[in-house]
Motif scaffolding. Structure first.
Motif, PDB file in Angstrom:
ATOM      1  N   GLU A   1      -4.124  -1.423  11.013  1.00 14.44           N
ATOM      2  CA  GLU A   1      -4.825  -2.689  11.212  1.00 14.44           C
ATOM      3  C   GLU A   1      -5.303  -2.816  12.654  1.00 14.44           C
ATOM      4  OE1 GLU A   1      -2.245  -5.853   9.935  1.00 14.44           O
ATOM      5  OE2 GLU A   1      -2.071  -4.991   7.925  1.00 14.44           O
TER       6      GLU A   1
ATOM      7  N   MET B   1       0.851  -1.175   0.000  1.00 14.37           N
ATOM      8  CA  MET B   1       0.000   0.000   0.000  1.00 14.37           C
ATOM      9  C   MET B   1       0.896   1.238   0.000  1.00 14.37           C
ATOM     10  SD  MET B   1      -2.740   1.217   2.900  1.00 14.37           S
ATOM     11  CE  MET B   1      -3.734  -0.237   2.710  1.00 14.37           C
TER      12      MET B   1
ATOM     13  N   ASP C   1       1.137   0.692   8.743  1.00 10.57           N
ATOM     14  CA  ASP C   1       0.169  -0.324   8.327  1.00 10.57           C
ATOM     15  C   ASP C   1      -0.288  -1.153   9.518  1.00 10.57           C
ATOM     16  OD1 ASP C   1       0.261   0.464   5.697  1.00 10.57           O
ATOM     17  OD2 ASP C   1       1.717  -1.075   5.103  1.00 10.57           O
TER      18      ASP C   1
ATOM     19  N   CYS D   1       6.561   2.866   7.195  1.00  3.87           N
ATOM     20  CA  CYS D   1       5.313   2.537   6.498  1.00  3.87           C
ATOM     21  C   CYS D   1       4.746   1.209   6.990  1.00  3.87           C
ATOM     22  CB  CYS D   1       5.540   2.496   4.990  1.00  3.87           C
ATOM     23  SG  CYS D   1       5.715   4.129   4.253  1.00  3.87           S
ATOM     24  N   SER D   2       5.606   0.227   7.234  1.00  4.83           N
ATOM     25  CA  SER D   2       5.102  -1.050   7.742  1.00  4.83           C
ATOM     26  C   SER D   2       4.519  -0.872   9.139  1.00  4.83           C
ATOM     27  CB  SER D   2       6.191  -2.129   7.725  1.00  4.83           C
ATOM     28  OG  SER D   2       7.196  -1.861   8.666  1.00  4.83           O
TER      29      SER D   2
ATOM     30  N   ARG E   1       1.936   4.986   0.694  1.00  6.61           N
ATOM     31  CA  ARG E   1       1.660   5.959   1.744  1.00  6.61           C
ATOM     32  C   ARG E   1       2.076   7.348   1.305  1.00  6.61           C
ATOM     33  NH1 ARG E   1      -1.672   3.729   3.708  1.00  6.61           N
ATOM     34  NH2 ARG E   1      -1.468   1.970   5.057  1.00  6.61           N
TER      35      ARG E   1
END
Length: 122
Positions: A109, A1, A105, A101-102, A3
């Motif tokens: 979630e 995804m 994410d 970014c991870s 960002r």
């Protein structure tokens, strides 16, 4: 995804160099030159977002910026990467942003799961 990265740096040459690195790595970047402008921009952008922040900001210190950022529930889930005047290689910056970014994410979630568990029965 993909960002959107918010880059906050009051110095034009430094901002331009980091923007070039971000573009080369495939990130979409929005810029702000002050902490106040960055806070407003982050609220306007769909979360989660990654913030690249220069430690030396005009109008407010990085410490003041972080205090505002932590106090604003609308910015929950945002991840910050803070830069200093020291040398940073392209590889190091891209690695830091990939990790950020991870983390963003994972935070998104977790927020969605939390909302689902708290949602009233439909």
């Amino acid at each position: 995804m993909q960002r959107t990265i918010v880059l906050v740096d009051g110095e034009i040459p430094a901002r331009g160099e980091v923007l070039e690195i971000l573009a080369d790595a495939g990130y979409i970047a929005e810029t702000a030159t002050t902490g106040r402008a960055a806070l407003a921009l982050m609220v306007a952008i769909e979360r989660p977002v990654v913030l690249v922040l220069d430690r030396r900001l005009p109008e407010m210190s990085a410490r003041e910026f972080v205090a505002h950022w932590e106090d604003d529930a609308r910015l929950a889930g945002a991840v910050m990467v803070m830069l200093s005047a020291g040398p940073v290689s392209r590889r190091q910056l891209v690695a830091a942003l990939s990790y950020a970014c991870s983390e963003a994410d994972r935070g998104a979630e977790a927020m969605l799961k939390h909302r689902e568990t708290r949602a009233p029965p439909g």
